[in-house]
Design a protein around this motif. Structure first.
Motif, mmCIF file in Angstrom:
data_model
loop_
_atom_site.group_PDB
_atom_site.id
_atom_site.type_symbol
_atom_site.label_atom_id
_atom_site.label_comp_id
_atom_site.label_asym_id
_atom_site.label_seq_id
_atom_site.Cartn_x
_atom_site.Cartn_y
_atom_site.Cartn_z
ATOM 1 N N GLN A 301 -6.216 -9.262 -19.059
ATOM 2 C CA GLN A 301 -5.234 -10.097 -18.360
ATOM 3 C C GLN A 301 -4.090 -9.246 -17.812
ATOM 4 O O GLN A 301 -3.645 -9.432 -16.671
ATOM 5 N N ASN A 302 -3.627 -8.300 -18.619
ATOM 6 C CA ASN A 302 -2.580 -7.393 -18.145
ATOM 7 C C ASN A 302 -3.042 -6.578 -16.945
ATOM 8 O O ASN A 302 -2.313 -6.378 -15.982
ATOM 9 N N GLN A 303 -4.292 -6.096 -17.019
ATOM 10 C CA GLN A 303 -4.814 -5.263 -15.935
ATOM 11 C C GLN A 303 -4.909 -6.052 -14.636
ATOM 12 O O GLN A 303 -4.606 -5.521 -13.553
ATOM 13 N N LEU A 304 -5.298 -7.304 -14.702
ATOM 14 C CA LEU A 304 -5.365 -8.146 -13.504
ATOM 15 C C LEU A 304 -3.973 -8.310 -12.883
ATOM 16 O O LEU A 304 -3.823 -8.312 -11.659
ATOM 17 N N HIS A 305 -2.974 -8.445 -13.741
ATOM 18 C CA HIS A 305 -1.594 -8.549 -13.253
ATOM 19 C C HIS A 305 -1.150 -7.234 -12.607
ATOM 20 O O HIS A 305 -0.483 -7.231 -11.565
ATOM 21 N N ILE A 306 -1.533 -6.120 -13.210
ATOM 22 C CA ILE A 306 -1.170 -4.813 -12.667
ATOM 23 C C ILE A 306 -1.765 -4.620 -11.270
ATOM 24 O O ILE A 306 -1.119 -4.041 -10.383
ATOM 25 N N TYR A 307 -2.991 -5.108 -11.057
ATOM 26 C CA TYR A 307 -3.590 -5.018 -9.723
ATOM 27 C C TYR A 307 -2.707 -5.713 -8.681
ATOM 28 O O TYR A 307 -2.510 -5.223 -7.563
ATOM 29 N N LYS A 308 -2.147 -6.883 -9.056
ATOM 30 C CA LYS A 308 -1.260 -7.613 -8.150
ATOM 31 C C LYS A 308 0.021 -6.829 -7.897
ATOM 32 O O LYS A 308 0.533 -6.787 -6.774
ATOM 33 N N LEU A 309 0.548 -6.198 -8.949
ATOM 34 C CA LEU A 309 1.769 -5.413 -8.811
ATOM 35 C C LEU A 309 1.551 -4.175 -7.947
ATOM 36 O O LEU A 309 2.436 -3.768 -7.186
ATOM 37 N N GLU A 310 0.380 -3.579 -8.058
ATOM 38 C CA GLU A 310 0.063 -2.412 -7.222
ATOM 39 C C GLU A 310 0.032 -2.803 -5.748
ATOM 40 O O GLU A 310 0.558 -2.078 -4.889
ATOM 41 N N LYS A 311 -0.572 -3.934 -5.449
ATOM 42 C CA LYS A 311 -0.627 -4.417 -4.055
ATOM 43 C C LYS A 311 0.786 -4.740 -3.560
ATOM 44 O O LYS A 311 1.156 -4.402 -2.415
ATOM 45 N N TYR A 312 1.582 -5.361 -4.395
ATOM 46 C CA TYR A 312 2.970 -5.694 -4.050
ATOM 47 C C TYR A 312 3.768 -4.420 -3.756
ATOM 48 O O TYR A 312 4.522 -4.355 -2.780
ATOM 49 N N SER A 313 3.586 -3.407 -4.591
ATOM 50 C CA SER A 313 4.308 -2.139 -4.417
ATOM 51 C C SER A 313 3.924 -1.468 -3.097
ATOM 52 O O SER A 313 4.783 -0.927 -2.391
ATOM 53 N N GLU A 314 2.644 -1.506 -2.763
ATOM 54 C CA GLU A 314 2.192 -0.912 -1.501
ATOM 55 C C GLU A 314 2.789 -1.658 -0.305
ATOM 56 O O GLU A 314 3.234 -1.047 0.664
ATOM 57 N N ASP A 315 2.798 -2.987 -0.381
ATOM 58 C CA ASP A 315 3.307 -3.795 0.727
ATOM 59 C C ASP A 315 4.795 -3.566 0.969
ATOM 60 O O ASP A 315 5.260 -3.603 2.108
ATOM 61 N N TRP A 316 5.555 -3.339 -0.121
ATOM 62 C CA TRP A 316 7.007 -3.239 0.006
ATOM 63 C C TRP A 316 7.511 -1.827 -0.265
ATOM 64 O O TRP A 316 8.670 -1.629 -0.597
ATOM 65 N N LYS A 317 6.622 -0.857 -0.103
ATOM 66 C CA LYS A 317 6.965 0.566 -0.099
ATOM 67 C C LYS A 317 7.672 1.006 -1.392
ATOM 68 O O LYS A 317 8.650 1.767 -1.369
ATOM 69 N N LEU A 318 7.171 0.522 -2.511
ATOM 70 C CA LEU A 318 7.598 0.980 -3.828
ATOM 71 C C LEU A 318 6.443 1.763 -4.455
ATOM 72 O O LEU A 318 5.336 1.780 -3.930
ATOM 73 N N LYS A 319 6.708 2.383 -5.600
ATOM 74 C CA LYS A 319 5.662 3.176 -6.229
ATOM 75 C C LYS A 319 5.741 3.050 -7.736
ATOM 76 O O LYS A 319 6.792 3.281 -8.338
ATOM 77 N N LEU A 320 4.621 2.663 -8.357
ATOM 78 C CA LEU A 320 4.539 2.625 -9.819
ATOM 79 C C LEU A 320 4.296 4.037 -10.341
ATOM 80 O O LEU A 320 3.414 4.739 -9.848
ATOM 81 N N ASN A 321 5.066 4.429 -11.325
ATOM 82 C CA ASN A 321 4.947 5.768 -11.905
ATOM 83 C C ASN A 321 3.936 5.729 -13.046
ATOM 84 O O ASN A 321 4.225 5.254 -14.143
ATOM 85 N N ALA A 322 2.724 6.235 -12.763
ATOM 86 C CA ALA A 322 1.645 6.185 -13.757
ATOM 87 C C ALA A 322 1.977 7.001 -15.006
ATOM 88 O O ALA A 322 1.575 6.642 -16.125
ATOM 89 N N ASN A 323 2.734 8.078 -14.846
ATOM 90 C CA ASN A 323 3.049 8.950 -15.985
ATOM 91 C C ASN A 323 3.965 8.284 -17.002
ATOM 92 O O ASN A 323 4.025 8.697 -18.153
ATOM 93 N N LYS A 324 4.688 7.269 -16.584
ATOM 94 C CA LYS A 324 5.611 6.584 -17.489
ATOM 95 C C LYS A 324 5.121 5.201 -17.904
ATOM 96 O O LYS A 324 5.877 4.418 -18.468
ATOM 97 N N THR A 325 3.866 4.914 -17.609
ATOM 98 C CA THR A 325 3.283 3.638 -18.011
ATOM 99 C C THR A 325 2.811 3.714 -19.460
ATOM 100 O O THR A 325 2.172 4.691 -19.856
ATOM 101 N N GLU A 326 3.148 2.697 -20.233
ATOM 102 C CA GLU A 326 2.736 2.657 -21.644
ATOM 103 C C GLU A 326 2.041 1.331 -21.946
ATOM 104 O O GLU A 326 2.434 0.288 -21.439
ATOM 105 N N HIS A 327 1.035 1.430 -22.789
ATOM 106 C CA HIS A 327 0.248 0.265 -23.178
ATOM 107 C C HIS A 327 0.345 0.129 -24.700
ATOM 108 O O HIS A 327 -0.016 1.043 -25.438
ATOM 109 N N ILE A 328 0.855 -1.014 -25.177
ATOM 110 C CA ILE A 328 1.102 -1.196 -26.613
ATOM 111 C C ILE A 328 0.408 -2.467 -27.086
ATOM 112 O O ILE A 328 0.480 -3.513 -26.434
ATOM 113 N N LEU A 329 -0.231 -2.352 -28.242
ATOM 114 C CA LEU A 329 -0.921 -3.501 -28.846
ATOM 115 C C LEU A 329 -0.180 -3.906 -30.119
ATOM 116 O O LEU A 329 -0.006 -3.107 -31.030
ATOM 117 N N PHE A 330 0.282 -5.139 -30.162
ATOM 118 C CA PHE A 330 0.953 -5.685 -31.347
ATOM 119 C C PHE A 330 -0.036 -6.590 -32.084
ATOM 120 O O PHE A 330 -0.431 -7.638 -31.565
#
Length: 340
Positions: A301-330
């Motif tokens: 579910q998170n990954q599907l949301h990230i796909y939407k955020l990646e498209k949004y970032s491309e459309d509005w000339k932003l950039k997600l920093n992959a090196n600072k992305t963290e995935h945590i399981l509680f």
């Protein structure tokens, strides 16, 4: 060298524009060129008076550094009432003409080396931007008009806890922790992905922000003023009382400004959300999280949301920093999946 590096961060490469981005740029250009001076109705709504100006002056902090003009808040606090009347006339002329004076659009950048980093690399310096205190004072009045317009237009993101009165990081953290505990009690796991927008303030696409303000139905004269405020901005880098050549910026909202955070929040107001996940924002720090009885399901579910955020970032000339992305399981359970 530092000035060239900081300028490169704000560079806008028009050759990389998509067809949609070119159309947005064209629409914004036409809008600005066809919007004249403000009408009387707008001027009546935005007019500044001496009472408002005096109140803001009294609340100015004394310890803020001055900008390139060397005018400090202490000096502003000593202005005579005759001078304040002239300041009021300047502010109201700014609203009437939709023009922010160029003399207030040059920043002094003091580079601060990041600890334990190679000081010979210009990327390892944090730019501290010093703006004219007079400019920031005028921005306070403009900002009040924008906040009022946001309230009337109901443009107030419930997921953004940055730059809002009575909102802070502790409250956003408490919100997330509370959600995790509630789902713990339902025997669900929570998957959280923290994302970082690379140099988000510096990368704001000005035409994109203006286009969004047009779609959000902000007053056209206010939009014209914000466009004037954001464009043709310059800076100089100061090191040991020596200044670099003046450089121009093409993108971004000014760091250290009053209007910058408000405009950035407007730019991210339409950030996409996803039915199966929750979103938490504090300024440009973004976290998405979801709950499920199965860790792999919540991660998907998170990954599907990230796909939407990646498209949004491309459309509005932003950039997600992959090196600072963290995935945590509680989770209360230790599973093979939680080891990955």
């Amino acid at each position: 060298m530092l000035a060239q590096h900081f300028q490169s961060v704000h560079k806008d490469d028009i050759n990389s524009y998509t067809e949609q981005q070119k159309q947005i740029k064209g629409q914004v250009s036409e809008f600005i060129n066809t919007t004249g001076n403000a009408d009387q109705k707008y001027l009546k709504q935005t007019k500044a008076d001496k009472f408002e100006i005096n109140r803001l002056i009294r609340n100015l902090p004394n310890n803020k550094a001055s900008g390139i003009d060397k005018i400090s808040n202490k000096i502003i606090k000593k202005l005579s009432q005759k001078t304040i009347t002239q300041l009021k006339n300047i502010i109201n002329a700014i609203f009437k003409l939709g023009h922010f004076p160029n003399t207030y659009k040059t920043a002094v950048i003091v580079p601060i080396p990041k600890p334990n980093k190679d000081s010979n690399n210009p990327e390892n310096y944090r730019p501290i931007s010093l703006l004219s205190t007079t400019s920031k004072f005028i921005e306070k009045i403009i900002n009040n008009r924008i906040l009022k317009a946001q309230k009337q237009l109901k443009i107030n993101s419930e997921i953004q806890f940055g730059f809002k009165r009575k909102h802070n990081t502790t409250q956003q953290l408490a919100r997330i922790v509370n959600d995790i505990i509630i789902n713990f009690n339902k025997d669900k796991v929570t998957t959280l992905t923290s994302l970082d927008l690379e140099k988000a303030f510096d990368k704001v696409w000005i035409d994109g922000l203006i286009y969004k303000m047009m779609n959000f139905k902000f007053n056209k004269y206010l939009i014209k003023l914000i466009y004037s405020y954001l464009t043709n901005r310059k800076f100089k880098v100061a090191v040991n009382n020596e200044f670099s050549d003046t450089k121009k910026t093409q993108r971004g909202v000014p760091q250290g400004s009053v209007l910058g955070p408000t405009l950035f929040a407007i730019y991210l107001y339409d950030i996409p959300q996803f039915l199966k996940t929750n979103t938490a924002l504090y300024a440009d720090d973004t976290a998405i999280y979801s709950h499920s009885f199965n860790a792999q399901v919540s991660t998907t579910q998170n990954q599907l949301h990230i796909y939407k955020l990646e498209k949004y970032s491309e459309d509005w000339k932003l950039k997600l920093n992959a090196n600072k992305t963290e995935h945590i399981l509680f989770t209360r359970k230790f599973t093979k999946y939680s080891q990955k």
